[in-house]
Enzyme design. Structure first.
Site, short mmCIF file in Angstrom:
data_model
loop_
_atom_site.label_atom_id
_atom_site.label_comp_id
_atom_site.label_asym_id
_atom_site.label_seq_id
_atom_site.Cartn_x
_atom_site.Cartn_y
_atom_site.Cartn_z
N PRO A 39 45.81 39.77 33.97
CA PRO A 39 44.66 40.66 34.21
C PRO A 39 43.92 40.26 35.49
O PRO A 39 43.60 39.08 35.67
CB PRO A 39 43.77 40.44 32.98
CG PRO A 39 44.33 39.28 32.24
CD PRO A 39 45.73 39.06 32.69
N CYS A 41 40.71 41.46 38.03
CA CYS A 41 39.56 42.34 38.30
C CYS A 41 39.78 43.10 39.60
O CYS A 41 40.19 42.50 40.60
CB CYS A 41 38.29 41.52 38.43
SG CYS A 41 37.84 40.66 36.92
N ALA A 73 39.86 42.26 32.93
CA ALA A 73 38.73 41.99 32.03
C ALA A 73 37.87 43.24 31.93
O ALA A 73 37.29 43.68 32.93
CB ALA A 73 37.92 40.82 32.59
N GLN A 115 42.67 43.17 28.64
CA GLN A 115 41.88 41.98 28.34
C GLN A 115 40.46 42.43 28.01
O GLN A 115 39.77 42.98 28.87
CB GLN A 115 41.87 41.04 29.56
CG GLN A 115 41.23 39.70 29.28
CD GLN A 115 41.19 38.83 30.52
OE1 GLN A 115 40.64 39.22 31.54
NE2 GLN A 115 41.74 37.63 30.44
N TYR A 198 33.34 32.45 30.86
CA TYR A 198 32.70 33.65 30.31
C TYR A 198 32.26 33.36 28.86
O TYR A 198 32.37 32.22 28.39
CB TYR A 198 33.64 34.85 30.47
CG TYR A 198 33.94 35.10 31.94
CD1 TYR A 198 32.90 35.41 32.83
CD2 TYR A 198 35.21 34.93 32.47
CE1 TYR A 198 33.14 35.59 34.19
CE2 TYR A 198 35.46 35.10 33.84
CZ TYR A 198 34.41 35.43 34.68
OH TYR A 198 34.64 35.58 36.03
N ARG A 246 43.14 34.24 25.85
CA ARG A 246 43.18 33.40 27.06
C ARG A 246 42.12 32.33 26.93
O ARG A 246 40.95 32.64 26.69
CB ARG A 246 42.94 34.24 28.33
CG ARG A 246 42.84 33.37 29.57
CD ARG A 246 42.96 34.13 30.87
NE ARG A 246 44.36 34.37 31.21
CZ ARG A 246 44.78 34.85 32.39
NH1 ARG A 246 43.89 35.14 33.32
NH2 ARG A 246 46.05 35.05 32.63
C1 531 Z 1 39.38 33.50 38.91
C2 531 Z 1 39.12 32.27 38.10
C3 531 Z 1 40.21 31.57 37.62
C4 531 Z 1 40.01 30.43 36.90
C5 531 Z 1 38.76 29.98 36.65
C6 531 Z 1 37.67 30.68 37.13
C7 531 Z 1 37.85 31.82 37.86
N1 531 Z 1 38.97 34.77 38.44
C8 531 Z 1 38.75 34.93 37.04
C9 531 Z 1 38.51 36.35 36.68
C10 531 Z 1 37.44 36.98 37.48
C11 531 Z 1 37.62 36.76 38.94
C12 531 Z 1 37.95 35.36 39.30
C13 531 Z 1 38.37 36.53 35.21
O1 531 Z 1 38.79 35.70 34.46
C14 531 Z 1 37.79 37.77 34.69
#
Ligand code: 531
Length: 371
Positions: A39, A41, A73, A115, A198, A246
């Site tokens: 997934p 964004c 997400a 997700q 999150y 996840r």
């Molecule tokens: C990257 C990220 C990976 C691992 C740890 C923190 C951040 N991503 C995650 C994404 C959003 C954008 C950045 C999501 O998990 C929704």
């Protein structure tokens, strides 16, 4: 093919018997191969509604041969979005636009997943290409919630409101309603986002959870939100639909969440009805030193698979066909999830089939059959 029991690592998955292009069955769903689009964004939705961008982004990766395409997400509540551009599944209005996309993915031989997510204290941020910092309420942001009133830090300055037990019940029900809508929209794989700092991760990590009630303190209490929400989602899903979770396998700091904690959580998630643990890491500590590099998180999937006896997905800097194939052949994980490599190359799965001499297993759409 033998049906894989829920949450079990079956004999069929014995080391050496499977490869990147072996089909994979969980519950009533068979992935045509072990390659998943992680997934990602896109920050391109309005009011959480997926757009033509999502159709093309997700659809082209199904055309590109991935066995599983997981949509980004998607907020189970509007306040659970990371940014105002994040996708959502918090109202019935979201169902039809998602259905258009799931239909296309299925027509092209892939399984559509979503997700479902709540960003908690990391919600209400500007789009990344506008800096990604906390968005004040007068600039389109909103109030955030979390287990404890502790801001993430750095550019994420918003202090979340500490959730009451009633808030927790409301959010849990939002996940349940979102899961039902996702099924109505044609998704055949549901992933509960419990990683990357999150909401769900912020409950189980001692870094962000300093509650004194039944949702904080001991390991038992900190994992309660994640387990209760997983059970509630599972109960709402038809038996045929897999549920993956996840997790962040480690916080990468001494006083944070550890791999051993993840193994124990995964055992309990299996009992709660989760089918697969998608093993990521990090995201809850601003200045954690993360030793990134090729396949840097893959060993977490291996340890959790081995120690918790549950099917896993490996994610994180997987970019090469042989690397992905080895993860499956060596019994480290059951599927691989690729993110950035799929941004660079929607046809990764077809390229991998060629590189691994498995072109008979890859299915181009008839329109591209001459390829
Ligand atoms: C990257 C990220 C990976 C691992 C740890 C923190 C951040 N991503 C995650 C994404 C959003 C954008 C950045 C999501 O998990 C929704």
């Amino acid at each position: 093919m033998t049906q894989v029991k829920q949450g079990a690592v079956s004999d069929e998955k014995a080391i050496g018997t499977q490869n990147l292009f072996s089909p994979f069955t969980i519950r009533g769903v068979t992935l045509p191969n072990r390659i998943a689009v992680s997934p990602m964004c896109q920050y391109s939705a309005t009011n959480g509604l997926p757009s033509d961008w999502h159709l093309v982004h997700l659809g082209s990766r199904a055309v590109g041969g991935a066995g599983l395409v997981i949509a980004e997400a998607s907020g189970v509540e509007a306040r659970g979005r990371i940014t105002p551009g994040c996708a959502g599944i918090w109202s019935d209005e979201h169902v039809e636009p998602w259905r258009r996309i799931t239909k296309f993915i299925k027509e092209n031989g892939s399984i559509p997943g979503i997700q479902i997510a709540h960003a908690g204290r990391k919600a209400s941020c500007a789009l990344p290409w506008n800096g990604g910092a906390s968005l004040s309420n007068d600039k389109g942001g909103w109030d955030t919630i979390g287990p404890s009133p502790i801001a993430f830090g750095g550019d994420l300055t918003k202090t979340p409101r500490e959730m009451s037990v009633e808030d927790i019940e409301i959010v849990r029900q939002s996940f349940v309603d979102a899961a039902k809508r996702a099924v109505a929209a044609g998704f055949e794989w549901i992933e509960f986002h419990s990683a990357h700092g999150y909401l769900s991760h912020s409950f189980y990590s001692p870094i962000s959870n300093q509650r004194k009630d039944q949702y904080g303190g001991s390991f038992e209490n900190r994992v309660r939100f994640t387990l209760e929400t997983s059970s509630a989602i599972r109960e709402a899903l038809p038996d045929a639909i897999p549920l993956s979770v996840r997790i962040s396998s480690t916080d990468w700091v001494d006083d944070g969440w550890t791999l051993n904690d993840s193994i124990e959580l995964s055992r309990r998630l299996k009992n709660a009805g989760a089918d697969l643990i998608d093993c990521s890491s990090g995201g809850n500590v601003l200045d954690a030193k993360i030793p990134t590099g090729a396949g840097y998180q893959t060993s977490f999937a291996g340890a959790i698979r081995r120690e918790a006896g549950i099917v896993t997905g490996a994610v994180g800097m997987i970019t090469e066909p042989a690397q992905a194939d080895q993860i499956i052949r060596n019994g480290v994980a059951d599927i691989v999830l690729l993110a950035r490599e799929f941004l660079r190359n929607p046809y990764f799965a077809h390229d991998a089939a060629k590189a691994l001499r498995q072109t008979d297993k890859a299915h181009w759409p008839v329109q591209y059959g001459r390829a």
